[in-house]
Write a protein that holds these residues in place. Sequence first.
Motif, short mmCIF file in Angstrom:
data_model
loop_
_atom_site.label_atom_id
_atom_site.label_comp_id
_atom_site.label_asym_id
_atom_site.label_seq_id
_atom_site.Cartn_x
_atom_site.Cartn_y
_atom_site.Cartn_z
N ILE A 1 0.84 -1.19 0.00
CA ILE A 1 0.00 0.00 0.00
C ILE A 1 0.88 1.25 0.00
O ILE A 1 0.61 2.21 -0.72
N SER B 1 2.41 1.71 -3.41
CA SER B 1 1.34 2.11 -4.34
C SER B 1 0.99 3.59 -4.17
O SER B 1 0.77 4.29 -5.16
N MET B 2 0.97 4.07 -2.95
CA MET B 2 0.70 5.48 -2.71
C MET B 2 1.81 6.37 -3.27
O MET B 2 1.54 7.42 -3.85
#
Length: 96
Positions: free
Chosen positions: A57, A60-61
């Motif tokens: 995550i 991905s950010m």
Amino acid sequence: MNTPERTKTGKFIKWLFIIFNIVMVCWVLAAMGTFGSVDTTSQAKALPHGTENSEEIGVSMIVMIWLICNGILGVLVLDTRARKRSLHESNKNVEE
């Protein structure tokens, strides 16, 4: 005929775009390297349930921030480029 050059603002934005992409590549590689060196079995025991995929995550950010900012800077780079056609046409109008 002289080839048109970017203005100082155009050059600044172009270099900002290049430096931004280099920094983002380093940031993504550092994040992937940092997360890759963590022992997942001990991390899974230490973290609460549901945070097992936090590294994916996070990366991905970072990539999403990169894409959004890269799109904005890319439009600015295209907008501040030197324009041959308009310069050539304005030279024709002046000569006439």
